[in-house]
Design a protein around this motif. Structure first.
Motif, PDB file in Angstrom:
ATOM      1  N   ARG A 169      25.810   5.428  -5.816  1.00  0.00           N
ATOM      2  CA  ARG A 169      25.739   6.534  -3.977  1.00  0.00           C
ATOM      3  C   ARG A 169      24.438   6.523  -3.865  1.00  0.00           C
ATOM      4  O   ARG A 169      24.200   6.673  -3.085  1.00  0.00           O
ATOM      5  CB  ARG A 169      26.036   7.933  -5.083  1.00  0.00           C
ATOM      6  CG  ARG A 169      27.360   8.440  -4.767  1.00  0.00           C
ATOM      7  CD  ARG A 169      27.368   9.396  -3.972  1.00  0.00           C
ATOM      8  NE  ARG A 169      26.957  10.523  -5.354  1.00  0.00           N
ATOM      9  CZ  ARG A 169      27.039  11.118  -6.575  1.00  0.00           C
ATOM     10  NH1 ARG A 169      29.189  11.283  -6.758  1.00  0.00           N
ATOM     11  NH2 ARG A 169      26.333  11.992  -6.776  1.00  0.00           N
ATOM     12  N   GLY A 170      23.879   5.572  -5.138  1.00  0.00           N
ATOM     13  CA  GLY A 170      21.918   5.709  -4.808  1.00  0.00           C
ATOM     14  C   GLY A 170      21.382   6.738  -4.885  1.00  0.00           C
ATOM     15  O   GLY A 170      20.024   7.233  -4.234  1.00  0.00           O
ATOM     16  N   ASP A 171      21.792   6.749  -5.883  1.00  0.00           N
ATOM     17  CA  ASP A 171      21.143   8.841  -6.198  1.00  0.00           C
ATOM     18  C   ASP A 171      20.081   8.629  -7.523  1.00  0.00           C
ATOM     19  O   ASP A 171      19.625   9.800  -8.225  1.00  0.00           O
ATOM     20  CB  ASP A 171      22.220  10.028  -6.510  1.00  0.00           C
ATOM     21  CG  ASP A 171      22.281  10.589  -4.774  1.00  0.00           C
ATOM     22  OD1 ASP A 171      22.313   9.751  -4.116  1.00  0.00           O
ATOM     23  OD2 ASP A 171      23.435  11.055  -4.407  1.00  0.00           O
ATOM     24  N   ASP A 227      20.777  -4.355  -2.846  1.00  0.00           N
ATOM     25  CA  ASP A 227      19.485  -4.191  -2.939  1.00  0.00           C
ATOM     26  C   ASP A 227      19.165  -2.990  -2.762  1.00  0.00           C
ATOM     27  O   ASP A 227      17.367  -2.152  -2.379  1.00  0.00           O
ATOM     28  CB  ASP A 227      18.370  -5.019  -2.008  1.00  0.00           C
ATOM     29  CG  ASP A 227      19.887  -4.143  -0.437  1.00  0.00           C
ATOM     30  OD1 ASP A 227      18.650  -4.709   0.638  1.00  0.00           O
ATOM     31  OD2 ASP A 227      20.432  -3.878  -0.354  1.00  0.00           O
ATOM     32  N   GLY A 228      19.698  -2.239  -3.256  1.00  0.00           N
ATOM     33  CA  GLY A 228      19.407  -0.331  -3.047  1.00  0.00           C
ATOM     34  C   GLY A 228      18.636   0.312  -4.045  1.00  0.00           C
ATOM     35  O   GLY A 228      17.802   0.340  -5.090  1.00  0.00           O
ATOM     36  N   GLY A 229      17.737   1.734  -3.534  1.00  0.00           N
ATOM     37  CA  GLY A 229      17.332   2.275  -4.111  1.00  0.00           C
ATOM     38  C   GLY A 229      15.677   1.953  -3.925  1.00  0.00           C
ATOM     39  O   GLY A 229      14.865   2.217  -4.739  1.00  0.00           O
ATOM     40  N   ARG A 230      15.314   0.524  -3.358  1.00  0.00           N
ATOM     41  CA  ARG A 230      13.902   0.584  -3.462  1.00  0.00           C
ATOM     42  C   ARG A 230      12.811   1.343  -2.828  1.00  0.00           C
ATOM     43  O   ARG A 230      13.938   0.857  -1.901  1.00  0.00           O
ATOM     44  CB  ARG A 230      14.081  -1.396  -2.776  1.00  0.00           C
ATOM     45  CG  ARG A 230      14.579  -2.269  -3.732  1.00  0.00           C
ATOM     46  CD  ARG A 230      13.122  -3.018  -4.418  1.00  0.00           C
ATOM     47  NE  ARG A 230      14.089  -3.409  -5.862  1.00  0.00           N
ATOM     48  CZ  ARG A 230      12.480  -4.920  -6.044  1.00  0.00           C
ATOM     49  NH1 ARG A 230      12.188  -4.783  -5.320  1.00  0.00           N
ATOM     50  NH2 ARG A 230      13.852  -5.891  -7.003  1.00  0.00           N
ATOM     51  N   SER A 231      11.987   1.358  -2.975  1.00  0.00           N
ATOM     52  CA  SER A 231      11.497   1.996  -2.270  1.00  0.00           C
ATOM     53  C   SER A 231      10.257   1.319  -2.030  1.00  0.00           C
ATOM     54  O   SER A 231       9.869   0.483  -2.783  1.00  0.00           O
ATOM     55  CB  SER A 231      11.267   3.418  -2.709  1.00  0.00           C
ATOM     56  OG  SER A 231      10.466   3.251  -4.045  1.00  0.00           O
ATOM     57  N   GLU A 291       8.590   6.314   2.753  1.00  0.00           N
ATOM     58  CA  GLU A 291      10.215   5.451   3.963  1.00  0.00           C
ATOM     59  C   GLU A 291      10.781   4.614   3.058  1.00  0.00           C
ATOM     60  O   GLU A 291      10.306   3.458   1.996  1.00  0.00           O
ATOM     61  CB  GLU A 291       9.015   4.780   4.515  1.00  0.00           C
ATOM     62  CG  GLU A 291       7.692   5.213   5.152  1.00  0.00           C
ATOM     63  CD  GLU A 291       6.893   3.884   6.285  1.00  0.00           C
ATOM     64  OE1 GLU A 291       7.310   3.715   6.828  1.00  0.00           O
ATOM     65  OE2 GLU A 291       5.889   3.573   4.863  1.00  0.00           O
ATOM     66  N   PRO A 292      11.215   5.259   2.329  1.00  0.00           N
ATOM     67  CA  PRO A 292      12.734   4.254   1.281  1.00  0.00           C
ATOM     68  C   PRO A 292      13.388   3.539   2.163  1.00  0.00           C
ATOM     69  O   PRO A 292      13.417   3.444   3.662  1.00  0.00           O
ATOM     70  CB  PRO A 292      13.907   5.269   1.187  1.00  0.00           C
ATOM     71  CG  PRO A 292      13.369   6.531   1.397  1.00  0.00           C
ATOM     72  CD  PRO A 292      12.300   6.555   3.048  1.00  0.00           C
ATOM     73  N   GLY A 293      13.527   2.256   1.080  1.00  0.00           N
ATOM     74  CA  GLY A 293      13.896   1.102   2.052  1.00  0.00           C
ATOM     75  C   GLY A 293      12.361   0.709   3.342  1.00  0.00           C
ATOM     76  O   GLY A 293      13.161  -0.747   2.926  1.00  0.00           O
ATOM     77  N   ARG A 294      11.048   0.986   2.774  1.00  0.00           N
ATOM     78  CA  ARG A 294      10.545  -0.076   3.432  1.00  0.00           C
ATOM     79  C   ARG A 294      10.011  -1.523   2.840  1.00  0.00           C
ATOM     80  O   ARG A 294      10.135  -1.523   1.458  1.00  0.00           O
ATOM     81  CB  ARG A 294       9.518   0.683   3.549  1.00  0.00           C
ATOM     82  CG  ARG A 294       8.065   0.053   4.248  1.00  0.00           C
ATOM     83  CD  ARG A 294       6.820   0.510   4.243  1.00  0.00           C
ATOM     84  NE  ARG A 294       6.219   1.168   2.377  1.00  0.00           N
ATOM     85  CZ  ARG A 294       4.947   0.311   2.856  1.00  0.00           C
ATOM     86  NH1 ARG A 294       4.738  -0.280   3.918  1.00  0.00           N
ATOM     87  NH2 ARG A 294       4.961   0.632   1.113  1.00  0.00           N
ATOM     88  N   LEU A 298       0.996  -1.463  -0.236  1.00  0.00           N
ATOM     89  CA  LEU A 298       0.008   0.079  -0.295  1.00  0.00           C
ATOM     90  C   LEU A 298       0.649   1.153  -0.264  1.00  0.00           C
ATOM     91  O   LEU A 298       1.214   1.904   0.944  1.00  0.00           O
ATOM     92  CB  LEU A 298      -0.673  -0.192   1.597  1.00  0.00           C
ATOM     93  CG  LEU A 298      -2.074   1.152   1.588  1.00  0.00           C
ATOM     94  CD1 LEU A 298      -2.505   0.517   0.714  1.00  0.00           C
ATOM     95  CD2 LEU A 298      -2.791   0.907   2.452  1.00  0.00           C
ATOM     96  N   ALA A 299       1.420   1.517  -1.134  1.00  0.00           N
ATOM     97  CA  ALA A 299       2.137   2.914  -1.657  1.00  0.00           C
ATOM     98  C   ALA A 299       2.049   4.205  -1.986  1.00  0.00           C
ATOM     99  O   ALA A 299       1.982   4.069  -3.297  1.00  0.00           O
ATOM    100  CB  ALA A 299       3.589   2.428  -1.428  1.00  0.00           C
TER     101      ALA A 299
END
Lengths: 223, 278
Positions: B186-188, B274-278, A200-203, A183-184
């Motif tokens: 850098r994850g940007d 696993d970087g940058g996943r939101s 919430e980055p990385g959630r 749910l985003a």
């Protein structure tokens, strides 16, 4: 009419209406213009006058390709005039729009709708940016709702996937909820309450359900 | 595939402008031709004219697509042969007309005529989702979608996938262009995984940002002609995958950035995985 044998085979109707138990299936042939489709459906409904079909749930099957919203809405209006409940629109194009209801504040009374509360619209694919689904009842999406996609439901919304687009639930029915495996949403509205997903980055996504409580949106684990 | 005999018609499109469609079209055309295949690249951006400039063929344009549509010349005769690469040719756009002067049916007719003479017809679609886009997609057996790892470009790409699928075409394959390895590290910047997590299509190739592209494009010399450039190599890999070979994706790595780069690449294996996943 002098020679019956020379009469040509009548061309297939632009719109066919088939009964299936208590429900109806209305199919529009490929390449039919909106006016022709509307005329054909009107004639066939008038032939069975006296509210023959009144109260019947109807599935509307539109030609493949990008969905013609004008066509869908005009046919939906005709079906409503005949007292039928449009419960499902099928098309490979996805801009599915069934019976756009007035916002709840303008509706005569909550829980009064052309659609029974359990007449869900099932979308068996992901909704991409720019695609919009509107339905008076609940909506079930078996796929993702991407950023830029929009869902407007009279009832609850269930997304079996990522919900990242905009969703409005409970336009008609109270006690509606929005649930998703992730749910985003860009924006979430239930009734008159509006919320955004917190950033919430990385959630790690967990299934959640959102409900309206006292004018605010509350989110709980979906269990 | 629509089962017709002859070459395969591939349309390169993006939705958003400026993500490198024309550069990709030219380079994929060059790279396929360098594999010994016959390729006709078609400039679908009617009203503007870019592809001939990018390919360095501007001064050799005699006939263009509108001449073919109007029946003044055969499609095959209107092709400009690229003398640097055997088998590569271009059908230029017309600058004195606009996109509404050609219909999807006419586009299909021109491309069907071309496919009898080549192994691949590559159509460079204009940006947007209007008439020019519809013209470019109408003849396609396959659509290749170019995007950069930016939220707005990905959003438009997503919209285009919906439109391509609604037009009854197979789901497009993706070329992710202008990945900047140091920003990803850098994850940007959105990673390939971030983009695919939204678009959910199969990936055809990842092209790193490469300064030599700008220089080469301005010289009218597609980088796929220049040996040793990373972007050029990426386009050769894309061409190989189009031709049906199984080539692994180029690793996105920071090159030659000295001690600092090497240290950060030590860490990249961890957080960036696993970087940058939101």
């Amino acid at each position: 009419m002098s020679n019956l044998r020379e009469q040509p085979v009548p061309p297939p109707l632009p719109v066919t209406v088939r009964g299936r138990g208590r429900s109806l299936r209305v199919s529009v042939r490929d390449g039919v213009a909106v006016d022709a489709a509307e005329r054909s459906l009107r004639e066939q409904l008038e032939r069975r006058a006296g509210g023959f079909f009144a109260g019947a749930p109807v599935s509307l099957e539109l030609p493949d390709g990008e969905l013609d919203l004008v066509l869908a809405q005009r046919l939906a209006a005709l079906l409503r005039e005949g007292g039928m409940h449009l419960v499902r629109v099928e098309s490979r194009g996805v801009d599915v729009e069934t019976s756009p209801s007035a916002p709840r504040s303008q509706a005569a009374r909550p829980n009064e709708s052309a659609v029974p509360e359990d007449a869900a619209l099932v979308v068996r694919r992901s909704l991409r940016s720019g695609q919009r689904v509107v339905h008076d009842g609940p909506i079930l999406v078996l796929g993702d709702v991407n950023p830029g996609a929009e869902i407007v439901a009279g009832g609850s919304v269930v997304v079996w996937g990522h919900l990242r687009g905009t969703v409005e639930a409970g336009r008609v029915f109270e006690d509606s909820s929005v649930s998703a495996l992730n749910l985003a949403p860009t924006q979430l509205r239930i009734g008159n309450a509006i919320a955004r997903a917190p950033e919430e980055p990385g959630r790690v996504p967990v299934p959640e359900v959102a409900r309206e409580r006292d004018g605010a949106i509350e989110v709980d684990a979906w269990s | 595939m629509n089962g017709t005999a002859g070459g395969r018609i591939i349309t390169i499109t993006s939705g958003k402008g400026g993500v490198g469609k024309t550069t990709a079209s030219a380079n994929i055309g060059v790279a396929l031709a360098r594999r010994g295949l016959r390729v006709a690249v078609v400039d679908g951006d009617i009203g503007l004219r870019n592809l001939d400039v990018v390919m360095g063929l501007e001064n050799r344009v005699v006939y263009n697509i509108l001449h073919v549509v109007r029946g003044a010349v055969d499609a095959e005769r209107a092709l400009i042969r690229d003398k640097r690469v055997a088998g590569l040719s271009l059908l230029a756009a017309d600058q004195h007309s606009d996109k509404d002067d050609v219909s999807p049916e006419e586009m299909i007719e021109v491309c069907e005529a071309l496919r009898n003479h080549v192994d691949y017809v590559i159509i460079d679609s204009p940006a947007g989702i209007e008439q020019g886009f519809r013209n470019a997609v109408a003849p396609a057996d396959e659509v290749v979608l170019v995007t950069t790892p930016e939220v707005s470009a990905v959003r438009d790409a997503d919209r285009v996938i919906g439109l391509v699928e609604a037009a009854g075409k197979p789901s497009p394959r993706l070329v992710l262009n202008r990945i900047k390895p140091e920003l990803v590290a850098r994850g940007d910047m959105m990673t390939t995984e971030d983009v695919l997590d939204i678009l959910r299509v199969s990936i055809l190739g990842v092209v790193p940002e490469d300064g030599s592209i700008v220089a080469a494009t301005n010289r009218g010399e597609p980088v796929a002609l220049v040996d040793g450039s990373r972007a050029g190599q990426a386009f050769h890999n894309i061409a190989a995958r189009i031709a049906g070979e199984d080539v692994p994706l180029l690793p996105i790595t920071v090159e030659d950035t000295g001690l600092l780069g090497r240290i950060s690449s030590l860490f990249r294996a961890g957080p960036a995985a696993d970087g940058g996943r939101s």
